[in-house]
Each structure stands twice: as C-alpha cells, then as structure tokens.
Design a protein around this motif. Structure first.
Motif, PDB file in Angstrom:
ATOM      1  N   PRO A 341       0.829  -1.213   0.000  1.00 14.61           N
ATOM      2  CA  PRO A 341       0.000   0.000   0.000  1.00 14.61           C
ATOM      3  C   PRO A 341       0.860   1.257   0.000  1.00 14.61           C
ATOM      4  O   PRO A 341       1.952   1.288   0.555  1.00 14.61           O
ATOM      5  CB  PRO A 341      -0.797  -0.120   1.306  1.00 14.61           C
ATOM      6  CG  PRO A 341      -0.720  -1.557   1.683  1.00 14.61           C
ATOM      7  CD  PRO A 341       0.587  -2.057   1.183  1.00 14.61           C
ATOM      8  N   GLY A 342       0.337   2.314  -0.643  1.00 15.44           N
ATOM      9  CA  GLY A 342       1.048   3.583  -0.667  1.00 15.44           C
ATOM     10  C   GLY A 342       2.265   3.583  -1.559  1.00 15.44           C
ATOM     11  O   GLY A 342       3.102   4.479  -1.456  1.00 15.44           O
ATOM     12  N   SER A 343       2.384   2.594  -2.451  1.00 13.93           N
ATOM     13  CA  SER A 343       3.540   2.501  -3.342  1.00 13.93           C
ATOM     14  C   SER A 343       3.134   2.868  -4.760  1.00 13.93           C
ATOM     15  O   SER A 343       1.991   3.254  -5.020  1.00 13.93           O
ATOM     16  CB  SER A 343       4.104   1.079  -3.318  1.00 13.93           C
ATOM     17  OG  SER A 343       3.223   0.175  -3.966  1.00 13.93           O
ATOM     18  N   THR A 344       4.074   2.739  -5.693  1.00 12.58           N
ATOM     19  CA  THR A 344       3.782   2.999  -7.092  1.00 12.58           C
ATOM     20  C   THR A 344       3.168   1.788  -7.777  1.00 12.58           C
ATOM     21  O   THR A 344       2.838   1.858  -8.961  1.00 12.58           O
ATOM     22  CB  THR A 344       5.071   3.395  -7.838  1.00 12.58           C
ATOM     23  OG1 THR A 344       6.038   2.344  -7.685  1.00 12.58           O
ATOM     24  CG2 THR A 344       5.650   4.673  -7.262  1.00 12.58           C
ATOM     25  N   GLY A 345       3.034   0.669  -7.067  1.00  9.89           N
ATOM     26  CA  GLY A 345       2.509  -0.553  -7.660  1.00  9.89           C
ATOM     27  C   GLY A 345       1.008  -0.680  -7.492  1.00  9.89           C
ATOM     28  O   GLY A 345       0.344   0.136  -6.857  1.00  9.89           O
TER      29      GLY A 345
END
Length: 485
Positions: A341-345
C-alpha cells in the motif's frame, strides 16, 4: 427612548458552507473553491481521468511520433495514444505500440513524465507546488494528500511530501547513475544517459516501459541491468511510508521504531519474492524457450527478476508467451496480489492479501480475533480487505467477460491470453503474452478502463461516486441462522 437593537446577521449553516447553498434566513451564498467541493476519492478519480485525456491528446500530436526510414511519420491514432497515456500514467506498461519506434525522443520524454506523475500521484504533485509557493494547506487538502499517499497522520503531510520527493529523486538519480555504466558503453554518452534516466524512472515507478522492442530480454544475463532494475522495482513497490520508516529506523533505532505496518508488508514481500523465485526456477528450469539455455547463475538471476517484476513492474527478461501453464498460473496469482500500500505498484496489495489469509486461518482454528505481533486486527480492517478483494475479483471477472465477448477470433489470442491481459491491466503490471497489439480496438478500451480502475483502486472509485454514508440510527438484533460454508 430606548433604542431598538439591530437584528443579528444570519450565520451560514454548515450545510451551506460545504455545499455552497444559501444559509437559513437569507444572506449571501458561501462558495468554496471548486477543488474543495470534491471528496478525496472523487478528486483522485477525476484528476487521473483528466490527466489521461491530456496525455492522450499530447501523444496524439504528429510531433510526438517516430519517423520511418523513408522519412514518413509513423501513424498513431487517438485510441493508441490514449492507451499509451493510460498505461504510462497508471504505471502499467502494456503497449499497443513500440515506444522505441513509434514515438520520437519528445514523445518518449512525455511518456516518462506521465510515468513520474502517475507514480507519485497527481495530488502529490499539486501539494508539492503548494509547498514551493509557500501557500498554506487547508485541512481538506491535507486529507486528500493523506489518502493519496496512504498517510496515517494528516498533520505530518507537508513533511511527508517533502521526504517523498527527495527520496524519489535521489533513488532515481542513483539508479540512473548505475545504469549509465551499462547503457553509455552501448549507446554513447548522451543517448546512454538518456536511456539510463528513462529506465530508472520507469523501474522505480513500476511502469515497465522500456526503450527496446523486446523490453529487457537482451539483458537476461546482465547482473548490472537486471540487478539495478530489480532493486528499483522493489524500492518503488515497497511503499513510501515503509521506506521512510525503515530509513528513519536505521538512522536512529531508539527514536524511530518499525511500525507494525512496515513489519507486516516487508515480511509478506520477502516471502512472495522467495516463493516466486523458486517457482520460476523449478517450473521453467528445462524449458528450451526460457531458462533452458541459460547457466545456473543466469537462471537464478532471471527467476529472481521475473519474481520481482510480477509485483506490478512490467519489465521482462524472459518471454511470457513461451512459458508453461503452471508458471503462468503462479504469475497470475503474484500479479493479483501486487505491491505494498502507498507505493507505485498496483494489485490488491500485500497487506490485503495477508489480512484475508490470516482471517480465514483464524476462522478455521476457531479463534474469535485475528492477532498480529501482539496486536489485534480490528473488524473494519478485515471487512475492508474483504471488500477490496471481492470488488477486484468482480471487476476482473466482468471485464474479462467483455474481452471474451469482443474477441474477434484471432488465431493467436486464446483464453489464457485474455485472462493474463485482464489481470495484468488491473494490477497495473504490464506483463503480456505478446497479445496486446493483436486485440480488437474495443478490447483496448476495456483494458484502458481496467488500468484506470486498477490504478485508483476499485474501492476508491466505488466510494467516490456513491452516496455519502449515513449511519443507521437503529441497530437490529443479530441473526445466526444463516448457514455459511
């Protein structure tokens, strides 16, 4: 003679202040800025949609297109440009065109900028602009940014945004410098540096765009390129909050402890990487079209790289169209789970997957609560994880059915190809079994919708355009006569 007191001025009600309506008893209409009238989910959904449209219009311009050997401009229609813009902004990597040939340097730079904007988040960029101009942030803006980057505390959004930008550009810069040692000898100084920067940005933002027609298959045995790209993918898919928490913990372990969230996602991420590497190594060991011709070291490197890139990155050093069905099955599961969560993925996220699995296991063992590292996972978190998973499965199933209905019967597009494309688009992975350019334009529209909904999240989209929550004033008795399982 006593003076008659003047009537008090009416005070606008909260409803009029928020909705711009007229207060009770008359008075002026109170209007808020347009951006403040949208909820955070609505702003995220609308901003991504608008940016996709603008990006598609830019890439549609002939000045962005590549040139053939005879000097003619390569044709790119609006749908192809919109598909490319969506794939770049949603950091997916699926392509109906070849970015290395169908777009010139200017078009490739636009794609790289779309990747950067999509990876960090449009609202994050808007907040950065506000910080640069020293403008004060309203509370609603803080909430919007907190939701965009999955912040746990609204009060520290300003410092969080600064750290995110600093961390992102430092990591991308170091990655580009390392990749330059591989690309400069191959392409020369200027072009080599350009290739290094483009692939560093694409890798850290988990976009999967490459400037080679075969993606990165030419570097299957190159430890420098494969290693640096894999490391950038891992860092980008870890999540900004986790990255900053780990860095702070390493610098000062006594003052900054690892959050429970960080310990959870790092553990799940490490487990998935190990399982994926072993699966690719075992299932493709003797496949003459993938790992078969490689030595042991190259097989291990290629297996690790594919395990990393299925975490929504989209790069590939092996041909997924040549892999066996068991390997593709493992790939589908890893793509669906996705990054942190909260990533670029994308994907349903590692924490969601963990909560679902642990909740089911606790139910099997007859436990009333779900515990993690001495803490209890609350019911709202479990329900949210179940909702995200169910909405994601429903969305993939519905869009996959549309892909089947719109299939024109191309001999090289099979059931597994369409399923692979659907999950890859939703999870913003970008891996393909070489079927994307073969699909009908109507199927490309379906993939555009999948990439868009997968990037903003199905739950965010559902909340954005649903009615506001009104809590029930009456709590009914529970019913236990419904049989489950």
């Amino acid at each position: 003679m006593p003076r008659t007191p003047l009537p008090a001025r009416p005070i606008p009600s909260s409803a009029s202040a928020e909705g711009g309506g007229r207060p009770e008893g008359g008075g002026r209409r109170v209007r808020l800025p347009l951006i403040a009238r949208f909820s955070p989910p609505q702003l995220i959904a609308l901003s991504f949609a608008l940016a996709i449209l603008v990006g598609g219009l830019l890439l549609w311009l002939p000045v962005m297109h590549g040139v053939n050997a005879d000097g003619t401009v390569r044709p790119v229609n609006f749908l192809q440009a919109l598909f490319t813009a969506t794939s770049a902004l949603c950091v997916t990597g699926l392509n109906v065109l070849d970015p290395s040939r169908d777009f010139n340097r200017l078009g490739q730079v636009v794609i790289m900028l779309l990747i950067q904007v999509g990876g960090l988040g449009i609202i994050t960029f808007g907040t950065a602009f506000a910080l640069i101009t020293r403008r004060r942030m309203a509370f609603t803006e803080r909430v919007q940014v907190a939701q965009q980057v999955s912040a746990l505390n609204i009060g520290d959004v300003r410092s969080l945004i600064r750290n995110i930008f600093l961390y992102t550009f430092v990591i991308e810069g170091v990655g580009a410098l390392l990749l330059a040692f591989a690309f400069v000898p191959r392409h020369g100084l200027g072009l080599g540096l350009y290739y290094a920067v483009f692939h560093a940005v694409s890798a850290f933002n988990n976009a999967g765009f490459a400037l080679y027609s075969d993606n990165l298959m030419g570097f299957v045995g190159d430890p420098l390129v494969s290693g640096v790209i894999a490391l950038l993918i891992i860092l980008g898919g870890t999540g900004f909050l986790v990255q900053l928490n780990v860095v702070a913990h390493l610098l000062n372990p006594r003052r900054h402890r690892l959050m429970l969230h960080s310990r959870l996602v790092l553990s799940v991420m490490a487990a998935l990487l190990a399982v994926g590497t072993l699966a690719y190594l075992a299932l493709e060991w003797s496949n003459p079209r993938t790992l078969g011709p490689l030595g042991f070291g190259e097989k291990l490197l290629a297996s690790f790289f594919q395990s990393v890139t299925t975490r929504t990155a989209g790069f590939n050093t092996l041909d997924y169209g040549a892999m066996t069905l068991p390997t593709l099955f493992v790939t589908l599961i890893l793509m669906f789970i996705g990054a942190n969560p909260g990533s670029t993925g994308g994907g349903i996220k590692t924490s969601t997957f963990y909560v679902i699995v642990v909740s089911a296991w606790s139910m099997v063992l007859g436990r009333r609560s779900v515990n993690l590292y001495g803490r209890r996972i609350d019911t709202d978190t479990i329900l949210r994880a179940m909702t995200v998973s169910l909405l994601s499965l429903g969305l993939i199933a519905g869009m996959f059915f549309l892909l089947l209905l719109l299939n024109t019967g191309h001999p090289n597009v099979l059931f597994i190809h369409l399923l692979f494309e659907a999950i890859s688009a939703f999870a913003t992975v970008g891996l393909s079994m070489n079927a994307t350019p073969l699909l009908h334009p109507d199927q490309h529209v379906v993939l555009i919708l999948l990439m868009y909904l997968g990037r903003i999240g199905p739950l965010t989209f559902a909340v954005a355009f649903s009615r506001p929550d009104h809590r029930d004033l009456v709590r009914y008795p529970a019913e236990r006569d419904i049989l489950i399982g």
